[in-house]
Scaffold this active site. Structure first.
Site, PDB file in Angstrom:
ATOM      1  N   ASP A 176      -1.136   6.822   6.639  1.00  0.00           N
ATOM      2  CA  ASP A 176      -2.206   5.918   6.221  1.00  0.00           C
ATOM      3  C   ASP A 176      -2.416   4.931   7.362  1.00  0.00           C
ATOM      4  O   ASP A 176      -1.582   4.067   7.611  1.00  0.00           O
ATOM      5  CB  ASP A 176      -1.783   5.198   4.931  1.00  0.00           C
ATOM      6  CG  ASP A 176      -2.791   4.130   4.500  1.00  0.00           C
ATOM      7  OD1 ASP A 176      -3.810   3.939   5.184  1.00  0.00           O
ATOM      8  OD2 ASP A 176      -2.530   3.473   3.466  1.00  0.00           O
ATOM      9  N   LYS A 181     -12.141  -1.469   7.995  1.00  0.00           N
ATOM     10  CA  LYS A 181     -11.488  -2.376   8.950  1.00  0.00           C
ATOM     11  C   LYS A 181     -11.946  -2.017  10.366  1.00  0.00           C
ATOM     12  O   LYS A 181     -12.894  -2.601  10.860  1.00  0.00           O
ATOM     13  CB  LYS A 181      -9.983  -2.315   8.767  1.00  0.00           C
ATOM     14  CG  LYS A 181      -9.597  -2.731   7.326  1.00  0.00           C
ATOM     15  CD  LYS A 181      -8.147  -2.680   7.071  1.00  0.00           C
ATOM     16  CE  LYS A 181      -7.806  -2.455   5.626  1.00  0.00           C
ATOM     17  NZ  LYS A 181      -8.270  -3.504   4.719  1.00  0.00           N
ATOM     18  N   TRP A 199       0.831  -1.215   0.000  1.00  0.00           N
ATOM     19  CA  TRP A 199       0.000   0.000   0.000  1.00  0.00           C
ATOM     20  C   TRP A 199       0.854   1.248   0.000  1.00  0.00           C
ATOM     21  O   TRP A 199       0.531   2.231  -0.677  1.00  0.00           O
ATOM     22  CB  TRP A 199      -0.984  -0.022   1.173  1.00  0.00           C
ATOM     23  CG  TRP A 199      -1.929  -1.180   1.064  1.00  0.00           C
ATOM     24  CD1 TRP A 199      -1.985  -2.274   1.867  1.00  0.00           C
ATOM     25  CD2 TRP A 199      -2.919  -1.381   0.042  1.00  0.00           C
ATOM     26  NE1 TRP A 199      -2.951  -3.137   1.430  1.00  0.00           N
ATOM     27  CE2 TRP A 199      -3.543  -2.612   0.309  1.00  0.00           C
ATOM     28  CE3 TRP A 199      -3.331  -0.640  -1.057  1.00  0.00           C
ATOM     29  CZ2 TRP A 199      -4.565  -3.123  -0.489  1.00  0.00           C
ATOM     30  CZ3 TRP A 199      -4.356  -1.147  -1.862  1.00  0.00           C
ATOM     31  CH2 TRP A 199      -4.949  -2.367  -1.571  1.00  0.00           C
TER      32      TRP A 199
END
Ligand SMILES: Cc1ncc(COP(=O)(O)O)c(C=O)c1O
Length: 353
Positions: free
Chosen positions: A166, A190, A102
């Protein structure tokens, strides 16, 4: 019976949240209307929206210098919005810690806006540790938890430039000083709520300095100016996120979550280290409390192991398609008992061999 859901995301949420959300689909707030059909400008939804913003600030212990937004486009759009809003048109320069897939995707987008210095360890088993604190840049970007490889940053660089993070896969899961960040973003799916919303926490004073003509939706200042409702927001995702944050607050907040997450991850890592049939992927000091990655020493046992955990009602244990092996995602709402079931499955495989 409900499965033990170790899925990496979208993932498990508390049962009480599923229950309330399903009731609101049929009749929200006694309005004889579904949450899916009310206006995003109605007083009932505005109350939800304000409550969600207020809970984010409370749980992360943020003051009013932070703006709370629920945007769309996932964390992936933040890979673009961050450099668009923070890297000047001329001579833009940012530092990115490359700690996994990511982070690498975020870097790929940032390079379209200016110069990017990448700091990376040899492989994704551990995180870079020695970041030169004298670095000067428009900002430094990091990824607090590497969802795919199962590493987690335990400390963050102390630098004089805006720190961007992030936190898609570990926000609200552990006690850290969230005020060390100038911008935090996280896809909801999440530890926040269902997919659809992306939480952005940003200090207004780092914005508006790039000299760029930013398209309206991509400009944080436009969203802030419109008090977070520039266009139709993801109403249902925000509503369920609010329910989940309320649940989290009632459980004792981030402190209580950290305690539980520590217990769960200690239980699983102890078994990974003890059981001779398994080996962990991430280096011990960087292991993630959220996503534990591990392999079978002997891949020929995969069929037998998969049958054991699937029969035990476990879901979502396969590793990410790019790395294989296994990944147990233990987000806030996963009970300790589910981890115990997984550990029992690992022991059963050992006993059979
Ligand atoms: C750390 C991290 N960043 C970004 C993403 C991408 O998020 P989205 O699918 O919301 O764009 C993910 C998805 O799992 C992630 O784990």
């Amino acid at each position: 019976m409900k499965k033990h859901n170790f899925s990496a995301g979208p993932c498990i949420l508390p049962a009480s949240v599923f229950q309330k959300a399903s009731e609101a689909i049929l009749n929200f707030n006694g309005l004889d209307l579904s949450i899916l059909e009310i206006s995003h400008r109605s007083p009932d939804f505005i109350a939800v929206f304000l409550k969600a913003q207020q809970l984010v600030k409370k749980l992360l212990k943020l003051d009013d210098s932070y703006e709370i937004l629920f945007l769309q486009g996932g964390a992936s759009l933040q890979f673009v919005m961050v450099p668009f809003n923070l890297m000047p048109q001329d001579n833009g320069y940012a530092i990115y810690l490359d700690t996994g897939v990511w982070a690498a995707k975020a870097i790929q987008e940032a390079k379209k806006f200016g110069e990017v210095e990448v700091i990376k360890d040899e492989n994704y088993q551990s995180n870079p540790k020695h970041i030169d604190t004298s670095l000067s840049a428009n900002y430094l970007h990091c990824t607090s938890n590497n969802t795919i490889y199962g590493t987690q940053m335990k400390e963050f660089p102390e630098i004089d430039v805006p720190l961007v993070c992030d936190m898609s896969s570990d926000i609200f899961s552990r006690v850290i000083d969230y005020t060390q960040f100038d911008l935090i973003y996280a896809g909801a799916q999440k530890n926040i709520g269902p997919a659809g919303a992306t939480l952005v926490v940003v200090k207004k004073d780092i914005l508006g300095e790039t000299g760029r003509d930013i398209p309206s939706y991509l400009d944080y200042l436009v969203h802030i100016d419109k008090k977070g409702i520039f266009n139709t927001p993801p109403v249902f995702s925000i509503y369920v996120s609010m329910l989940n944050l309320e649940w989290l607050d009632n459980q004792g907040g981030v402190e209580a979550m950290e305690k539980l997450n520590q217990q769960k991850s200690d239980l699983l890592y102890a078994e990974i280290d003890r059981n001779p049939l398994f080996r962990g992927f991430a280096s011990q000091e960087d292991r993630s409390m959220m996503n534990a990655t591990f392999y079978l020493e002997d891949e020929s046992m995969a069929e037998a192991f998969d049958a054991i955990w699937q029969n035990a009602g476990i879901n979502g244990l396969h590793g990410h398609r790019t790395v294989g092996g296994y990944r147990a995602s233990m987000y806030n709402a996963l009970p300790l008992e589910s981890v115990q079931i997984l550990v029992n499955c690992m022991r059963e495989l050992e006993n059979r061999n």
